[in-house]
Design a protein around this motif. Structure first.
Motif, PDB file in Angstrom:
ATOM      1  N   SER A 150       0.807  -1.348  -0.087  1.00  0.00           N
ATOM      2  CA  SER A 150       0.004  -0.078  -0.051  1.00  0.00           C
ATOM      3  C   SER A 150       0.867   1.423   0.023  1.00  0.00           C
ATOM      4  O   SER A 150       2.019   1.392   0.547  1.00  0.00           O
ATOM      5  N   VAL A 151       0.250   2.380  -0.677  1.00  0.00           N
ATOM      6  CA  VAL A 151       1.058   3.658  -0.198  1.00  0.00           C
ATOM      7  C   VAL A 151       1.301   3.907   1.222  1.00  0.00           C
ATOM      8  O   VAL A 151       2.142   4.680   1.654  1.00  0.00           O
ATOM      9  N   SER A 152       0.511   3.174   1.854  1.00  0.00           N
ATOM     10  CA  SER A 152       0.558   3.577   3.428  1.00  0.00           C
ATOM     11  C   SER A 152       2.056   2.717   4.084  1.00  0.00           C
ATOM     12  O   SER A 152       2.219   2.865   5.195  1.00  0.00           O
ATOM     13  N   ALA A 153       2.634   2.239   3.193  1.00  0.00           N
ATOM     14  CA  ALA A 153       4.167   1.473   3.528  1.00  0.00           C
ATOM     15  C   ALA A 153       5.043   3.122   3.771  1.00  0.00           C
ATOM     16  O   ALA A 153       5.990   2.925   4.578  1.00  0.00           O
ATOM     17  N   THR A 154       4.661   3.998   3.196  1.00  0.00           N
ATOM     18  CA  THR A 154       5.491   5.166   3.383  1.00  0.00           C
ATOM     19  C   THR A 154       4.815   6.502   3.495  1.00  0.00           C
ATOM     20  O   THR A 154       5.316   7.372   4.012  1.00  0.00           O
ATOM     21  N   MET A 155       3.538   6.657   3.566  1.00  0.00           N
ATOM     22  CA  MET A 155       2.791   7.717   3.524  1.00  0.00           C
ATOM     23  C   MET A 155       1.944   7.491   4.996  1.00  0.00           C
ATOM     24  O   MET A 155       1.083   6.517   4.826  1.00  0.00           O
ATOM     25  N   ALA A 156       1.974   8.465   5.884  1.00  0.00           N
ATOM     26  CA  ALA A 156       1.516   8.489   7.117  1.00  0.00           C
ATOM     27  C   ALA A 156       0.001   8.738   7.050  1.00  0.00           C
ATOM     28  O   ALA A 156      -0.379   9.786   6.782  1.00  0.00           O
ATOM     29  N   SER A 157      -0.713   7.908   7.790  1.00  0.00           N
ATOM     30  CA  SER A 157      -2.133   8.268   8.273  1.00  0.00           C
ATOM     31  C   SER A 157      -2.261   8.113   9.794  1.00  0.00           C
ATOM     32  O   SER A 157      -2.687   6.699   9.999  1.00  0.00           O
ATOM     33  N   PRO A 158      -2.340   8.975  10.586  1.00  0.00           N
ATOM     34  CA  PRO A 158      -2.295   8.899  11.862  1.00  0.00           C
ATOM     35  C   PRO A 158      -3.585   8.139  12.393  1.00  0.00           C
ATOM     36  O   PRO A 158      -3.647   7.579  13.645  1.00  0.00           O
ATOM     37  N   GLU A 159      -4.610   8.310  11.434  1.00  0.00           N
ATOM     38  CA  GLU A 159      -5.725   7.581  11.929  1.00  0.00           C
ATOM     39  C   GLU A 159      -5.813   6.129  11.742  1.00  0.00           C
ATOM     40  O   GLU A 159      -6.882   5.485  12.047  1.00  0.00           O
ATOM     41  N   ARG A 160      -4.882   5.539  11.108  1.00  0.00           N
ATOM     42  CA  ARG A 160      -4.885   4.042  10.707  1.00  0.00           C
ATOM     43  C   ARG A 160      -3.397   3.751  11.063  1.00  0.00           C
ATOM     44  O   ARG A 160      -2.883   3.069  10.437  1.00  0.00           O
ATOM     45  N   ALA A 161      -2.929   3.910  12.214  1.00  0.00           N
ATOM     46  CA  ALA A 161      -1.738   3.543  12.587  1.00  0.00           C
ATOM     47  C   ALA A 161      -1.069   2.113  12.401  1.00  0.00           C
ATOM     48  O   ALA A 161      -0.143   1.786  12.009  1.00  0.00           O
ATOM     49  N   GLU A 162      -1.777   1.407  13.059  1.00  0.00           N
ATOM     50  CA  GLU A 162      -1.558  -0.034  12.882  1.00  0.00           C
ATOM     51  C   GLU A 162      -1.441  -0.652  11.725  1.00  0.00           C
ATOM     52  O   GLU A 162      -0.511  -1.404  11.232  1.00  0.00           O
ATOM     53  N   TYR A 163      -2.318  -0.112  10.763  1.00  0.00           N
ATOM     54  CA  TYR A 163      -2.273  -0.509   9.236  1.00  0.00           C
ATOM     55  C   TYR A 163      -1.085   0.111   8.563  1.00  0.00           C
ATOM     56  O   TYR A 163      -0.195  -0.766   7.981  1.00  0.00           O
ATOM     57  N   CYS A 164      -0.529   1.280   8.805  1.00  0.00           N
ATOM     58  CA  CYS A 164       0.405   1.761   8.143  1.00  0.00           C
ATOM     59  C   CYS A 164       1.929   1.033   8.736  1.00  0.00           C
ATOM     60  O   CYS A 164       2.564   0.875   7.833  1.00  0.00           O
ATOM     61  N   LEU A 165       1.854   0.698   9.853  1.00  0.00           N
ATOM     62  CA  LEU A 165       2.927   0.258  10.464  1.00  0.00           C
ATOM     63  C   LEU A 165       3.163  -1.341   9.985  1.00  0.00           C
ATOM     64  O   LEU A 165       4.167  -1.858   9.466  1.00  0.00           O
ATOM     65  N   SER A 166       2.192  -1.968   9.627  1.00  0.00           N
ATOM     66  CA  SER A 166       2.005  -3.326   9.116  1.00  0.00           C
ATOM     67  C   SER A 166       2.731  -3.280   7.830  1.00  0.00           C
ATOM     68  O   SER A 166       3.093  -4.091   7.231  1.00  0.00           O
ATOM     69  N   LYS A 167       2.098  -2.193   7.103  1.00  0.00           N
ATOM     70  CA  LYS A 167       2.594  -2.090   5.622  1.00  0.00           C
ATOM     71  C   LYS A 167       3.865  -1.692   5.563  1.00  0.00           C
ATOM     72  O   LYS A 167       4.577  -1.879   4.509  1.00  0.00           O
ATOM     73  N   SER A 168       4.551  -0.745   6.326  1.00  0.00           N
ATOM     74  CA  SER A 168       5.909  -0.278   6.372  1.00  0.00           C
ATOM     75  C   SER A 168       6.871  -1.121   6.230  1.00  0.00           C
ATOM     76  O   SER A 168       7.968  -1.004   5.984  1.00  0.00           O
ATOM     77  N   ALA A 169       6.745  -2.660   6.823  1.00  0.00           N
ATOM     78  CA  ALA A 169       7.552  -3.540   7.022  1.00  0.00           C
ATOM     79  C   ALA A 169       7.874  -4.192   5.757  1.00  0.00           C
ATOM     80  O   ALA A 169       8.682  -4.996   5.307  1.00  0.00           O
TER      81      ALA A 169
END
Length: 259
Positions: A150-169
């Motif tokens: 997901s673009v959330s691998a690098t783009m931060a969405s503070p309202e979806r913190a756990e999702y962003c962290l999961s994708k960032s790895a």
């Protein structure tokens, strides 16, 4: 088992029941793959996807499984291999969003563990299991492992913190497996979708429609599941083998830094 010259190509798409997973499964079938899909739910959508694969003239298989249950991965892979004999492509598509959008100060350990358990832990260990099999088989034909992040691998969405962290790895996971499998000629890729019209985004569709009008996405439209599927199809066939470890952005320019 049939020899490589006779055996059809075969792919496994996790989370393939609907949405992006369905589009990927059908795209791969159109490219000559028999396709197995997994999902935690078995319903009418499952049947529709299996029919869509078969409409492309290929075989289909559904294995009901929860990616978070790492202990079940061996059973899933054994079932798929008993059906197809070998596996040429793994598409890590299964994933879940944040159980509830909100202040990251309110994220619970339970929500954190659930999202990372599917999106990261489950994806890692399914990739590990398939990689072990691919190294033991080593047929003389194209193989690939592709992870839909997901673009959330690098783009931060503070309202979806756990999702962003999961994708960032997942970008690092892609690099690690790309290095580990490079000697065997097995490329590993990451496909990074942006805002895609799927059942997962239905609940926030109005929010995104408003943001499109503000110029959020340079191409000024929803991404479609087929946009992602076409990218996966291109990577699966071996033409881009030497680009192993690469990321393909499928986001209409959303992630391009601009001013």
């Amino acid at each position: 088992m049939l020899d490589d010259a006779m055996q059809p190509l075969a792919a496994l798409v996790t989370g393939g029941r609907r949405g992006i997973g369905r589009a990927i499964a059908v795209e791969l079938a159109s490219r000559g793959y028999d396709v197995a899909i997994t999902d935690v739910v078995d319903d009418e959508d499952t049947a529709l996807t299996l029919r869509a694969i078969e409409d492309q003239g290929r075989r289909s298989l559904f294995v009901q499984a929860n990616l978070q249950d790492v202990a079940s991965h061996t059973r899933v892979l054994e079932r798929v291999l008993a059906w197809c004999g070998d596996l040429d492509c793994l598409v890590n598509n299964a994933g879940i969003g944040s159980p509830a959008r909100g202040d990251l100060l309110d994220v619970t350990p339970e929500a954190f563990d659930t999202v990372l358990g599917v999106n990261l832990r489950g994806t890692f260990f399914m990739t590990q299991a398939v990689a072990r099999h691919m190294l033991s088989a080593e047929p003389d034909r194209p193989r690939a492992i592709i992870t839909v992040s997901s673009v959330s691998a690098t783009m931060a969405s503070p309202e979806r913190a756990e999702y962003c962290l999961s994708k960032s790895a997942l970008p690092m996971m892609t690099k690690l497996f790309a290095l580990r499998l490079a000697h065997a000629g097995i490329p590993v890729f990451e496909v990074r979708p942006g805002i895609i019209r799927t059942p997962m985004t239905e609940a926030v569709a109005q929010k995104y429609e408003a943001r499109f009008k503000e110029g959020l996405v340079p191409m000024n439209r929803w991404g479609e599941a087929d946009d992602v599927a076409k990218a996966v199809g291109q990577l699966a066939g071996g033409a881009l083998q030497f680009a192993t470890g690469s990321v393909l952005q499928v986001d209409g320019g959303l992630s391009i830094s601009a001013f």
